[in-house]
Design an enzyme around this catalytic site. Structure first.
Site, PDB file in Angstrom:
ATOM      1  N   SER A 104       0.850  -1.180   0.000  1.00 25.95           N
ATOM      2  CA  SER A 104       0.000   0.000   0.000  1.00 25.95           C
ATOM      3  C   SER A 104       0.889   1.235   0.000  1.00 25.95           C
ATOM      4  O   SER A 104       1.963   1.238   0.607  1.00 25.95           O
ATOM      5  CB  SER A 104      -0.880  -0.013   1.254  1.00 25.95           C
ATOM      6  OG  SER A 104      -1.292   1.307   1.570  1.00 25.95           O
ATOM      7  N   LYS A 115       0.545  -3.308   4.858  1.00 30.89           N
ATOM      8  CA  LYS A 115      -0.336  -4.030   3.932  1.00 30.89           C
ATOM      9  C   LYS A 115       0.408  -4.931   2.960  1.00 30.89           C
ATOM     10  O   LYS A 115       1.472  -4.617   2.469  1.00 30.89           O
ATOM     11  CB  LYS A 115      -1.172  -3.033   3.109  1.00 30.89           C
ATOM     12  CG  LYS A 115      -2.237  -2.294   3.877  1.00 30.89           C
ATOM     13  CD  LYS A 115      -3.355  -3.198   4.377  1.00 30.89           C
ATOM     14  CE  LYS A 115      -4.218  -3.755   3.263  1.00 30.89           C
ATOM     15  NZ  LYS A 115      -5.066  -2.734   2.649  1.00 30.89           N
ATOM     16  N   GLU A 157      -6.990 -10.446  -7.081  1.00 30.96           N
ATOM     17  CA  GLU A 157      -8.131  -9.529  -7.231  1.00 30.96           C
ATOM     18  C   GLU A 157      -8.398  -9.201  -8.689  1.00 30.96           C
ATOM     19  O   GLU A 157      -9.543  -9.105  -9.123  1.00 30.96           O
ATOM     20  CB  GLU A 157      -7.858  -8.227  -6.470  1.00 30.96           C
ATOM     21  CG  GLU A 157      -7.858  -8.366  -4.965  1.00 30.96           C
ATOM     22  CD  GLU A 157      -7.347  -7.077  -4.327  1.00 30.96           C
ATOM     23  OE1 GLU A 157      -8.176  -6.209  -4.033  1.00 30.96           O
ATOM     24  OE2 GLU A 157      -6.122  -6.951  -4.159  1.00 30.96           O
TER      25      GLU A 157
END
Ligand code: ARG
Length: 461
Positions: free
Chosen positions: A278, A284, A291
């Site tokens: 991130s 993160k 995804e």
């Protein structure tokens, strides 16, 4: 300005915006290998029919080979003002081979030409897509083989349901992808029909031996109706439908993994190479690749709907609308290729957290059905057994204990038929082993399924 192939009838030139709007070169240029192969076969067919001499045929074949060489080496100059790939190649042929090149298009139309090019292209991409699926299956089979002793919770309604083997879960995807491969073979079989000779729509006026031409191009049969041959785009639609289902399957796999990678589940960890960070939250690790595999199903569906919608209600035969089949089609080809390139290494590099899965498999009353089955084996009707175990579970929840932690005495309060051997029946291992039916999750059954899966993907072992 370059002269149009159809220039004779026209007095004025094209409006630049109209020319840009109608041109397809930007996307149909990828069909050049098929267009040249089709043209070569057509030249041979014209010579066999006595429409051109053998010498003219050879001049044309030689010219086409030179055009092909230019295309292969990047020396070819694409001219968008020549509308499409067919005209670009034909014009260059005439430049290289001289006026005899102008005989190639005898008795042929771009309508049957594009129908042929598409089917030839389809043949290649179907083979490549099937191979990509097989590779993904391969990795899943290998991961299943190493997970034969890993128990995990199986879910319905995303609620823990019954223990299953991780290998069983992975093999579910192998069998899904197997149906996808079958769908593509099916599409290949139906598309194996040679449209050339339909010409613009009514059939060519020259004595072409279409069967011979089909053999030359490696087709199984020739189209039975010239009107259908030039107006049919089923082969594109069937591919897109197959691609949409593949996208759906891959999105479910990616969806499972994305969920499993959460701290809440903690069943898997993606390799660093298949995750991203991130820009703001230093802790993160995002499962971007998974995804996006999940997300790309959207465009695969969209492309199918786009072409179906374009074709809907089109009067026979060819209409320019049909040129709109290519961008969605090629987008799905490229999207699938991208998915099937990244999925195998992503799957191969996943870390499964076997410990965590095993622990989760035994929690939350996952073996309640096994307790009911235990009572059934003591001749209690299943409905009654279900009721009894429901009460046991309620009691366990209220006393914040797992089923296995209930004492024999506690259990017997619900049914005197429960005896000391009950605890064996309530273990995850017993629950798994009990399901030794074909297609079930017992280790033995999964081992058999694994052998079947290996055979399907062409793996001897
Ligand atoms: N570019 C056209 C297509 O993709 C090829 C056929 C064109 N035929 C025609 N009469 N304009 O469908």
């Amino acid at each position: 300005m370059l002269k149009k192939t159809w220039g004779g009838r026209f007095r004025g030139g094209a409006d630049p915006a109209a020319e840009k709007f109608t041109g397809s070169l930007a996307f149909d240029r990828r069909l050049w290998p098929q267009d040249i192969a089709g043209s070569m076969a057509w030249a041979r067919a014209l010579a066999r029919a006595g429409v051109i001499t053998d010498a003219e045929r050879d001049t044309i074949l030689d010219g086409l080979a030179r055009v092909r060489h230019e295309l292969e080496t990047g020396a070819f100059t694409f001219r968008p003002e020549l509308e499409d790939i067919h005209t670009n190649i034909e014009r260059r042929l005439i430049e290289l081979a001289g006026p005899v090149g102008g005989k190639l298009h005898t008795g042929r139309s771009r309508n049957d030409q594009i129908a042929l090019d598409e089917r030839l292209y389809l043949r290649e991409i179907l083979a490549a897509t099937r191979e990509g699926l097989r590779e993904t299956q391969h990795v899943l089979v290998d991961r299943a083989a190493e997970s034969l002793d890993v128990a995990m919770p199986g879910y319905t309604h995303l609620q823990r349901a019954q223990p299953v083997l991780l290998a069983h879960h992975l093999l579910a995807y192998v069998f899904m992808l197997e149906r996808d491969r079958e769908r593509l073979s099916d599409c290949a079989r139906r598309a194996d029909v040679m449209p050339l000779g339909a010409a613009a729509l009514a059939g060519t006026a020259f004595p072409i031996d279409r069967d011979m031409l089909a053999r030359d191009l490696g087709f199984h049969s020739v189209s039975a109706n010239s009107l259908d041959a030039v107006s049919d785009r089923d082969h594109v639609i069937e591919f897109l439908a197959g691609a949409a289902v593949i996208g759906m399957h891959c999105s479910r796999l990616a969806g499972d993994l994305t969920l499993w990678a959460t701290s809440e589940f903690g069943f898997v960890e993606f390799a660093d190479a298949f995750a991203t960070g991130s820009s703001i939250m230093p802790q993160k690790k995002n499962p971007d690749v998974a995804e996006l595999i999940r997300g790309k199903s959207g465009r695969l569906y969209g492309n199918l709907v786009a072409v179906l919608t374009t074709m809907k209600g089109l009067p026979l035969t060819y209409n320019s609308d049909m040129q709109e089949d290519k961008e969605p089609w090629f987008d799905s080809v490229d999207t699938l290729e991208a998915i099937l390139t990244v999925a195998p290494p992503m799957l191969a590099s996943l870390t499964f957290r076997a410990e965590r899965m095993r622990r989760a498999a035994g929690e939350h009353y996952a073996t309640a059905t096994d307790l009911a089955d235990y009572l059934v084996r003591k001749n209690v009707p299943f409905r009654e057994a279900h009721e009894i175990v429901g009460r046991v579970v309620r009691h366990a929840i209220e006393s914040t204990k797992e089923l296995e932690a209930l004492s024999l005495e506690e259990l017997r309060r619900f049914s005197p038929l429960i005896e000391a051997d009950v605890h064996e029946a309530l273990s995850v291992e017993a629950s798994l082993a009990a399901r030794n039916v074909a297609g079930g999750t017992a280790p033995e059954a999964v081992r058999r399924a694994l052998a079947d899966a290996r055979r399907l993907v062409g793996d001897g072992a």
